[in-house]
Design a protein around this motif. Structure first.
Motif, short mmCIF file in Angstrom:
data_model
loop_
_atom_site.label_atom_id
_atom_site.label_comp_id
_atom_site.label_asym_id
_atom_site.label_seq_id
_atom_site.Cartn_x
_atom_site.Cartn_y
_atom_site.Cartn_z
N ILE A 233 100.80 1.65 -55.64
CA ILE A 233 99.35 1.42 -55.54
C ILE A 233 98.70 2.53 -54.72
N GLY A 234 99.31 2.90 -53.60
CA GLY A 234 98.73 3.95 -52.78
C GLY A 234 98.76 5.32 -53.42
N SER A 235 99.74 5.55 -54.32
CA SER A 235 99.85 6.87 -54.95
C SER A 235 98.94 7.03 -56.15
N PHE A 236 98.74 5.94 -56.92
CA PHE A 236 98.02 6.10 -58.19
C PHE A 236 96.70 5.33 -58.27
N LEU B 21 128.01 -8.70 -43.97
CA LEU B 21 127.53 -10.05 -43.71
C LEU B 21 126.01 -10.12 -43.78
N ILE B 22 125.33 -9.12 -43.18
CA ILE B 22 123.87 -9.10 -43.22
C ILE B 22 123.37 -8.95 -44.65
N ILE B 23 123.98 -8.05 -45.41
CA ILE B 23 123.55 -7.83 -46.79
C ILE B 23 123.76 -9.09 -47.63
N PHE B 24 124.87 -9.79 -47.40
CA PHE B 24 125.14 -10.99 -48.18
C PHE B 24 124.20 -12.13 -47.80
N LYS B 25 123.94 -12.31 -46.50
CA LYS B 25 123.10 -13.42 -46.07
C LYS B 25 121.63 -13.18 -46.37
N LEU B 26 121.17 -11.93 -46.26
CA LEU B 26 119.74 -11.62 -46.42
C LEU B 26 119.47 -10.86 -47.71
N ARG B 27 120.24 -11.10 -48.73
CA ARG B 27 120.10 -10.32 -49.97
C ARG B 27 118.74 -10.53 -50.63
N TYR B 28 118.24 -11.75 -50.65
CA TYR B 28 116.95 -12.02 -51.27
C TYR B 28 115.81 -11.42 -50.45
N VAL B 29 115.91 -11.52 -49.13
CA VAL B 29 114.86 -10.96 -48.26
C VAL B 29 114.81 -9.44 -48.40
N LEU B 30 115.97 -8.79 -48.42
CA LEU B 30 116.00 -7.34 -48.53
C LEU B 30 115.43 -6.86 -49.86
N VAL B 31 115.81 -7.53 -50.94
CA VAL B 31 115.31 -7.14 -52.27
C VAL B 31 113.79 -7.34 -52.34
N PHE B 32 113.30 -8.46 -51.82
CA PHE B 32 111.86 -8.73 -51.87
C PHE B 32 111.08 -7.72 -51.03
N ASN B 33 111.55 -7.42 -49.82
CA ASN B 33 110.84 -6.49 -48.94
C ASN B 33 110.75 -5.09 -49.55
N PHE B 34 111.88 -4.58 -50.05
CA PHE B 34 111.85 -3.23 -50.60
C PHE B 34 111.11 -3.18 -51.94
N LEU B 35 111.12 -4.27 -52.69
CA LEU B 35 110.31 -4.33 -53.91
C LEU B 35 108.83 -4.30 -53.56
N LEU B 36 108.44 -5.02 -52.50
CA LEU B 36 107.05 -5.02 -52.05
C LEU B 36 106.64 -3.64 -51.56
N ILE B 37 107.52 -2.97 -50.82
CA ILE B 37 107.23 -1.62 -50.34
C ILE B 37 107.05 -0.66 -51.52
N GLY B 38 107.88 -0.80 -52.55
CA GLY B 38 107.74 0.05 -53.73
C GLY B 38 106.44 -0.18 -54.46
N ILE B 39 106.03 -1.43 -54.59
CA ILE B 39 104.75 -1.73 -55.26
C ILE B 39 103.58 -1.17 -54.47
N LEU B 40 103.61 -1.35 -53.14
CA LEU B 40 102.53 -0.80 -52.31
C LEU B 40 102.50 0.73 -52.37
N GLY B 41 103.67 1.36 -52.46
CA GLY B 41 103.71 2.81 -52.60
C GLY B 41 103.10 3.27 -53.91
#
Length: 275
Positions: free
Chosen positions: A251-254, A229-249
């Protein structure tokens, strides 16, 4: 470090294999049950039609041998009482563990279960093993010699683990089903029968049963209802948050502050000006 990595990868392959092995055993039992049910329906329909025909034309009883010859050849070899035995067999197929073991230990059942297991587990295990070994083999590109040797060693061992799981572990699964499991069950039945009978009505046994029931209910609720239920209701929020974390990672690495080779042999957990 290499040993811990290889143990983790090997345990993962073995877990995948035996998980699919157990699923294929259940699927084979379901097919066997449906087969018996189909045969039971065949005999029920045949004898029902014969009974109705005898009511309409009693002389048909004299030609019952000819009617019997109309049954398919693969059904003639079986006992006419197959209906009763099949239906009764259906009732206790999943109630007696020894009967299930005898059915599963037949050569036909083991061959079909093993072929389906290798067919379903082989592709997933090969993909995971190949990609993991390829990731370790990329360490060859570095200029540090011991990292190159480490990558070649781990990558080769991962592929060897895949071959061992596909051959030796598969053979061990058959040996375990036919011999070892039967021996263990006999030993436990001889040694633990009195203990189990004495502790069946004890307070600790009841508490353990209630605790396991609560844990099982919580697991079903969390992973069967709450998390989907959480994954279905918050699917856009979860994808956006982890995509943002990946981009920041990235940037911090390279870009900033970047990953740099340590300049000293000592490990510094804090900056020099940190109080």
């Amino acid at each position: 470090m290499s040993a811990f990595i290889l143990i983790g990868i090997g345990c993962d392959d073995i877990f995948v294999f035996f998980d699919i092995w157990n699923q294929e055993k259940l699927e084979w039992l379901k097919k066997y049950q449906n087969k018996l049910l189909t045969e039971s329906k065949f005999y029920f329909i045949y004898f029902n039609k014969l009974f109705i025909s005898l009511i309409v034309d009693p002389n048909m009883l004299l030609n019952s041998t000819n009617i019997h010859n109309n049954i398919p050849s693969n059904q003639q070899k079986k006992n006419p009482n197959k209906l009763k035995r099949s239906s009764s067999h259906q009732l206790f197929l999943f109630k007696h563990s020894e009967e299930i073991r005898k059915i599963l230990l037949s050569e036909e059942a083991l061959i079909e279960i093993m072929s389906n297991t290798l067919k379903h587990a082989g592709s997933s295990m090969f993909v995971t093993s190949f990609t993991t070994s390829a990731a370790f083999f990329t360490n060859i590109l570095t200029n540090i010699s011991f990292i190159q040797v480490f990558g070649i060693f781990i990558g080769t061992c991962v592929l060897i683990y895949f071959a061992i799981t596909f051959t030796a572990i598969a053979a061990f699964a058959i040996i375990y089903e036919k011999y070892i499991q039967n021996m263990i069950s006999h030993v436990l039945s001889m040694c633990c029968t009195d203990f189990v009978n004495k502790s069946a009505n004890s307070v600790l046994t009841k508490l353990d049963y209630r605790f396991s029931s609560v844990c099982r209910a919580c697991r079903h609720y969390i992973f069967g209802r709450f998390m989907p239920l959480i994954i279905f209701k918050l699917r856009y929020v979860l994808v956006f948050n982890f995509l943002l974390i990946g981009i920041l990672g990235l940037i911090g690495s390279f870009y900033y502050p970047k990953l740099n080779v340590p300049s000293t042999q000592k490990t510094a957990l804090f900056l020099k000006d940190n109080p």
